[in-house]
Design an enzyme around this catalytic site. Structure first.
Site, PDB file in Angstrom:
ATOM      1  N   ASP A 188       1.310  -5.399   3.107  1.00  0.00           N
ATOM      2  CA  ASP A 188       0.389  -4.869   2.093  1.00  0.00           C
ATOM      3  C   ASP A 188      -0.909  -5.668   1.926  1.00  0.00           C
ATOM      4  O   ASP A 188      -0.872  -6.896   1.901  1.00  0.00           O
ATOM      5  CB  ASP A 188       1.042  -4.875   0.713  1.00  0.00           C
ATOM      6  CG  ASP A 188       2.436  -4.322   0.702  1.00  0.00           C
ATOM      7  OD1 ASP A 188       2.895  -3.827   1.733  1.00  0.00           O
ATOM      8  OD2 ASP A 188       3.077  -4.399  -0.360  1.00  0.00           O
ATOM      9  N   TYR A 232       5.278 -11.983  -3.290  1.00  0.00           N
ATOM     10  CA  TYR A 232       5.156 -10.553  -2.996  1.00  0.00           C
ATOM     11  C   TYR A 232       3.833  -9.997  -3.532  1.00  0.00           C
ATOM     12  O   TYR A 232       3.009 -10.718  -4.092  1.00  0.00           O
ATOM     13  CB  TYR A 232       6.357  -9.802  -3.576  1.00  0.00           C
ATOM     14  CG  TYR A 232       7.569  -9.805  -2.664  1.00  0.00           C
ATOM     15  CD1 TYR A 232       7.627 -10.635  -1.539  1.00  0.00           C
ATOM     16  CD2 TYR A 232       8.670  -8.987  -2.914  1.00  0.00           C
ATOM     17  CE1 TYR A 232       8.735 -10.632  -0.694  1.00  0.00           C
ATOM     18  CE2 TYR A 232       9.776  -8.979  -2.072  1.00  0.00           C
ATOM     19  CZ  TYR A 232       9.816  -9.803  -0.972  1.00  0.00           C
ATOM     20  OH  TYR A 232      10.903  -9.798  -0.148  1.00  0.00           O
ATOM     21  N   GLU A 276       6.670   1.741  -5.286  1.00  0.00           N
ATOM     22  CA  GLU A 276       6.036   0.489  -4.899  1.00  0.00           C
ATOM     23  C   GLU A 276       4.522   0.623  -5.021  1.00  0.00           C
ATOM     24  O   GLU A 276       3.967   1.712  -4.869  1.00  0.00           O
ATOM     25  CB  GLU A 276       6.388   0.120  -3.447  1.00  0.00           C
ATOM     26  CG  GLU A 276       7.857  -0.215  -3.264  1.00  0.00           C
ATOM     27  CD  GLU A 276       8.175  -0.815  -1.902  1.00  0.00           C
ATOM     28  OE1 GLU A 276       8.923  -1.800  -1.833  1.00  0.00           O
ATOM     29  OE2 GLU A 276       7.695  -0.279  -0.879  1.00  0.00           O
TER      30      GLU A 276
HETATM   31  C1  FRU Z   1       5.602  -2.803   0.039  1.00  0.00           C
HETATM   32  C2  FRU Z   1       6.403  -4.022  -0.385  1.00  0.00           C
HETATM   33  C3  FRU Z   1       6.108  -4.391  -1.835  1.00  0.00           C
HETATM   34  C4  FRU Z   1       6.479  -5.841  -1.869  1.00  0.00           C
HETATM   35  C5  FRU Z   1       6.006  -6.317  -0.509  1.00  0.00           C
HETATM   36  C6  FRU Z   1       6.830  -7.410   0.103  1.00  0.00           C
HETATM   37  O1  FRU Z   1       5.410  -2.759   1.412  1.00  0.00           O
HETATM   38  O2  FRU Z   1       7.780  -3.794  -0.201  1.00  0.00           O
HETATM   39  O3  FRU Z   1       6.812  -3.606  -2.769  1.00  0.00           O
HETATM   40  O4  FRU Z   1       5.849  -6.519  -2.913  1.00  0.00           O
HETATM   41  O5  FRU Z   1       6.045  -5.184   0.336  1.00  0.00           O
HETATM   42  O6  FRU Z   1       6.248  -7.855   1.287  1.00  0.00           O
END
Ligand code: FRU
Length: 495
Positions: A50, A109, A225
């Site tokens: 992300d 994250y 997400e």
């Molecule tokens: C989306 C995700 C988010 C999380 C991150 C972890 O791709 O799963 O929800 O914060 O990637 O890398």
């Protein structure tokens, strides 16, 4: 330079336990790849997912991304930091946030950034696993000063999910709204239903739960997400990733969709986005997820996504790296629909131009043996059908095919004849509808192993990875029904 079995122990091993020698060999392996891009943000080694913390602060654009540098897998995540003065040439700022705090020990994250006076607040999810590998989640903050020095705030902004929600609670977005700060976050109920929650704060340290954001009657699958709320022409636009959304409610083929709704207005009292559109796909291509948007100080609403998907193997895995970010896009609304266009800054990548035109007929080569780092603009009149073959080898045996039918307003992107098929379980074609009986304008950005297709000034977009062989640089066109014309620019390298 590949590790065949990525055990959990390896993926969560501390950063300093990897040898310099290992990382050097991995870097060499990645540098040899013919799929490295020229102007897309990609990881030096390992995995990128992300985009995080996209913001403007202290005279520069800042962009971070989820990084796992030791292999093409989802391991112990950090935020990697880049900055730029023009949104296209990005300076490497090194790691922004490492998983070095008890409340983010198993991964820094996703999250966002917001400029507050002379500092930038980074809001992120601290992912923790206990001794039984049970998940804990903390919403954390950190301050970045004007020298790009980052200091984590010791106490979490939000110490735990509220009652009634599981620890799948992550990806905070902090925005300024109605003279306070709001924090929007992805959540899962104890019944395993996806939700978006809203908190508010005056201080940025004490956060009060307001409740669930009301923006649809549709079911949101098992988890939402990366929610991102932006206001375009004062209308609320929510972009989000409803994992496991029912395919009867939304037609999509990717493992998880990246979607959006546009509303008429937002009422903070009732947490309601009034008169929302149905949930729609943000992108019609094979590979886009976790898009993040923000309102830039120049008034533009900008977005950037992850050109990749969770839980899918990609051909670059065997070279020790995976994924890139999408181009930066400017968002706008027309007739209540979201338009996405590459930011105008990308014009600065253009080098020599080649113009072309002709009558659609038998297979014609539009571009020969130059690298796949170009921007193509092509206009196709109404009542034409045909195919544009991208990333094609000399004999056009292997290619990425884009079939168009302007009479019916239909386009199909077919990845089945590329050299390196992957993710076939999720289908090898993607189709797009656009206004029928009108001319079609395509703007296509190709960059070695990615292709972003903007249809009719951003009415639709298709973001897709594609993995051609080294000499598959050709562009062919065939069809019938009229006259075409276009331009093709070589694009310089950035980064
Ligand atoms: C989306 C995700 C988010 C999380 C991150 C972890 O791709 O799963 O929800 O914060 O990637 O890398």
């Amino acid at each position: 330079m590949t590790i065949n079995e990525w055990t959990r122990a390896l993926r969560y091993q501390s950063y300093d336990s990897w040898s310099i020698d290992y990382l050097e060999k991995l870097t060499q392996s990645v540098q040899q790849s013919t799929w490295r891009m020229a102007y897309h943000i990609q990881p030096k080694t390992g995995l990128l997912n992300d985009p995080n913390g996209f913001s403007f602060f202290n005279g520069r654009w800042h962009l971070f991304y989820q990084a796992y540098p030791f292999g093409p897998v989802h391991g112990l995540k950090s935020w990697y930091h880049l900055s730029s003065t023009n949104l296209i040439d990005w300076q490497d700022e090194g790691y922004g946030l490492l998983p070095d705090h008890p409340m983010d020990s198993h991964g820094v994250y996703s999250g966002t950034a917001i400029a507050v006076e002379d500092q930038l607040l980074l809001a992120y999810t601290g992912n923790v696993r206990d001794e039984n590998w049970e998940r804990l989640t903390y919403q954390m903050g950190a301050w970045m000063d004007k020298n790009n020095q980052i200091q984590k705030i010791n106490q979490p902004l939000i110490p735990a999910p509220p009652a009634g929600y599981t620890t799948h609670f992550r990806d905070p977005q902090v925005i300024r709204y109605a003279e306070r700060y709001l924090l929007i976050i992805g959540a899962q109920t104890n019944q395993e239903e996806g939700r978006v929650l809203v908190y508010q704060s005056d201080t940025l340290t004490d956060w009060e739960l307001l409740g669930e954001l009301q923006f649809t009657d549709q079911s949101l699958g098992f988890m939402v997400e990366c929610p991102t709320l932006v206001f375009i022409d004062e209308k609320p636009v929510l972009i989000f990733c409803p994992q496991g959304m029912d395919k009867n409610d939304l037609a999509y083929q990717n493992i998880y969709p990246n979607t959006y709704i546009v509303g008429e207005s937002f009422d903070l009292e009732t947490l309601t986005i009034h008169n929302p559109s149905p949930i729609q796909n943000l992108d019609e291509g094979f590979d886009l997820y976790a898009t993040q948007g923000f309102c830039a100080p120049d008034g533009r609403i900008l977005s950037v996504g992850w050109a990749g998907l969770p839980e899918i193997e990609y051909p670059t895995d065997r070279e020790g790296w995976a994924h890139s970010l999408s181009l930066i896009r400017e968002l706008s609304l027309k007739d209540n629909r979201l338009y996405q266009q590459p930011v105008k800054e990308y014009e600065n990548l253009r080098q020599n131009v080649q113009s072309f035109n002709g009558e659609l007929s038998d297979l014609t080569c539009i571009k020969g043996n130059q690298k796949n780092t170009y921007e193509l603009e092509i206009d196709l009149p109404k009542a034409t059908t045909g195919t544009l073959y991208l990333f094609a080898d000399q004999t056009n045996k292997h290619h990425l095919a884009l079939h168009f039918d302007t009479k019916h307003g239909k386009m199909i992107l077919d990845r089945s004849q590329t050299d390196e098929p992957f993710a076939q379980a999720f289908g090898e074609t993607r189709s797009v509808d656009f206004t029928a009986n009108q001319s079609l304008q395509l703007q296509i950005f190709a960059d070695q192993s990615i292709c972003e297709i903007f249809v009719n000034n951003g009415e639709k977009v298709l973001t897709s990875r594609v993995f051609p062989t080294e000499n598959a640089h050709h562009l062919f066109l065939e069809g019938q029904g009229g006259h075409y014309e276009g331009n093709i620019w070589n694009l310089r390298s950035a980064l």
